[in-house]
Design an enzyme around this catalytic site. Structure first.
Site, PDB file in Angstrom:
ATOM      1  N   ASP A 362      40.653  40.332  33.762  1.00  0.00           N
ATOM      2  CA  ASP A 362      39.204  40.132  33.884  1.00  0.00           C
ATOM      3  C   ASP A 362      38.778  38.972  32.981  1.00  0.00           C
ATOM      4  O   ASP A 362      39.215  38.875  31.827  1.00  0.00           O
ATOM      5  CB  ASP A 362      38.453  41.415  33.490  1.00  0.00           C
ATOM      6  N   ILE A 363      37.951  38.082  33.521  1.00  0.00           N
ATOM      7  CA  ILE A 363      37.481  36.923  32.748  1.00  0.00           C
ATOM      8  C   ILE A 363      36.395  37.395  31.789  1.00  0.00           C
ATOM      9  O   ILE A 363      35.415  38.015  32.192  1.00  0.00           O
ATOM     10  CB  ILE A 363      36.939  35.830  33.669  1.00  0.00           C
ATOM     11  N   GLU A 406      35.175  38.473  39.289  1.00  0.00           N
ATOM     12  CA  GLU A 406      35.965  37.706  38.322  1.00  0.00           C
ATOM     13  C   GLU A 406      37.236  38.434  37.921  1.00  0.00           C
ATOM     14  O   GLU A 406      37.830  38.120  36.881  1.00  0.00           O
ATOM     15  CB  GLU A 406      35.105  37.405  37.073  1.00  0.00           C
TER      16      GLU A 406
END
Length: 492
Positions: A362-363, A406
């Site tokens: 996950d960003i 994302e």
């Protein structure tokens, strides 16, 4: 023919001329520009649809706005979507309006720059709490449009009872009464239908199942037409004409139909009159004229051409059943590709007693980044991080996919937690080395990663490994981000 009959015919023609005069302006066109003919789906309101023979919709307004830029008159002809593709292959049009790109269609057409964003969403009853994703639809009756993207999307999932939608209003009524469990369609199309039909008790599940970008398709190798269309789209994008059109259409719902009522009544009446006139003309044409031998030969040739086009379309449709499994933005595999490959790999590892590892990625602080720099910059960041992940994952049998928003996922076959941790650390390090500035936190873009690995057995469900990696990702986010956390069984 008697003199009296000739006088009657002249009177009928004069009356027709007078009736058509207000709307057609003597049926003349002082614009000497060439015409660009685009075919669209007649049942795709409010994007493209046919209203009493007139093309309407947001996509129609967009391409009509290109006329002055490209020096062509743009004519949009809404027809049955399957027939539109046949006509395109047969050379009866210059392009197909609002069509999604796929590897199979790439063999038949060339595609313009992106036209419209489509959020394919799930519509369910208001009191439904258990239907949140495609996985929850097993054993359920789901309505989709024939030949549409959602229909192809569900083909890879077992135990989903697919019901083909013929009429949107009837199908949404069936959903509201419980005869359907869900409908999957472009969010805008579903919302527009609900507003027009005033059907209540239905909600949209967030987030969308998948987001795609439609385009305009031209015949393969038709570079001149493609460049013409792309130049027009670029100009109306740069001068914000598209943005203004989108603003006009965002609020159009039931009010739009009401305002068109009287115009619709007039057009239907005129159409009926013209239909009767056409019948009279056909009667006289059949009575006093005979088809020439040349026309018979032409009809035969056209029939053979249509047969050839039908054969090509059948072959193309067979390939279209294997829908693209690539994410349209990042070029990694998409969620559907991951689900199908993961389930097959799980069964193989179960049979061979091999370890299977997942890395959930996950960003960090991506929403703040999007809010600060905008979605276009956010999309470019997703593309660059997707390239990093693909650059690390190189073994045959391994898979990198965009899981949603994302979030990415990596599947590593025959890999222990230790091996997966090494891969995860490399992804984390390479992402940070991109040095993408995130001014909202005075730092660079980083990622958090959750790692889990098991040897599948008959007592375990495939979802357990996904949940384990997801919990590890949550701990990585909770403990400060920019970390790799490995799930351990004793933590359960």
């Amino acid at each position: 023919m008697s003199k009296k009959s000739k006088v009657c015919i002249i009177v009928v023609i004069f009356i027709l001329f007078i009736i058509l005069l207000p709307s057609s302006g003597f049926a003349t066109n002082n614009d000497s520009r060439k015409t660009l003919v685009l075919l669209g789906n007649e049942n795709l309101a409010p994007i493209v649809y046919k209203d009493n023979g007139i093309a309407k919709g947001v996509a129609v307004d967009i391409v009509k706005a290109m006329e002055d830029r490209i020096g062509y008159e743009v004519e949009v002809v809404p027809v049955n979507w399957e027939q539109a593709q046949k006509m395109m292959l047969n050379g009866d049009a210059d392009g197909l309006l609002h069509i999604n790109q796929s590897p199979e269609r790439d063999e038949l057409f060339d595609f313009s720059r992106p036209l419209l964003k489509s959020d394919f969403s799930m519509f369910v009853q208001n009191d439904s709490t258990s239907l949140r994703s495609i996985d929850d639809l097993r054993g359920k009756i789901v309505g989709v449009e024939a030949g549409g993207y959602p229909n192809l999307l569900l083909q890879g999932y077992e135990a989903i009872d697919i019901e083909i939608i013929v009429d949107w209003e009837t199908s949404f009524k069936a959903l509201s009464t419980g005869n359907l469990d869900a409908i999957i369609v472009d969010r805008w199309i579903g919302e527009y239908e609900l507003a027009n039909s005033r059907i209540t008790g239905i909600k949209i599940v967030e987030p969308p199942i998948e987001t795609r970008y439609s385009r305009i398709a031209v015949r393969k190798g038709d570079v001149e037409t493609l460049n013409l269309i792309n130049s027009g789209l670029k100009e109306i994008t740069d001068d914000e004409t598209i943005d203004k059109i989108m603003e006009q259409w965002q609020g159009k719902r039931v009010i739009y139909v009401t305002e068109d009522y009287f115009q619709t009544f007039y057009l239907r009446s005129a159409s009926l009159f013209l239909f009767l006139v056409a019948l009279v003309a056909i009667y006289f044409a059949r009575k006093y004229q005979k088809l020439s031998k040349t026309l018979e030969i032409s009809v035969k040739e056209r029939t053979e051409e249509l047969h050839h086009a039908n054969e090509m379309l059948k072959a193309a449709n067979l390939k279209l059943e294997r829908i693209s499994m690539t994410d349209g933005l990042t070029s990694t595999k998409n969620r559907r590709a991951f689900d199908i490959t993961y389930n097959k790999t799980w069964k193989m590892c179960l049979r061979e007693r091999m370890p299977l590892a997942l890395i959930m990625i996950d960003i960090d602080n991506f929403k703040l980044f999007n809010d600060t720099y905008g979605h276009l910059t956010g999309d470019q960041t997703l593309i660059r991080i997707g390239e990093v992940i693909k650059g690390v994952i190189k073994r045959p049998g391994d898979l990198a996919a965009r899981y949603g928003g994302e979030e990415f996922v990596v599947m590593l076959m025959n890999t222990t937690a230790e091996g997966a941790t090494v891969v995860a650390e490399e992804i984390r390090t390479r992402t940070k080395e991109l040095e993408i500035e995130n001014g909202s936190i005075n730092d660079v873009i980083t990622v958090s990663l959750g790692v889990a690995s098991v040897i599948p057995d008959k007592e375990m469900a495939p979802k357990e490994l996904i949940d384990a990696a997801d919990r590890a990702l949550y701990k990585a986010k909770e403990s400060g981000r920019n970390k790799v956390i490995v799930w351990k069984h004793q933590e359960e």
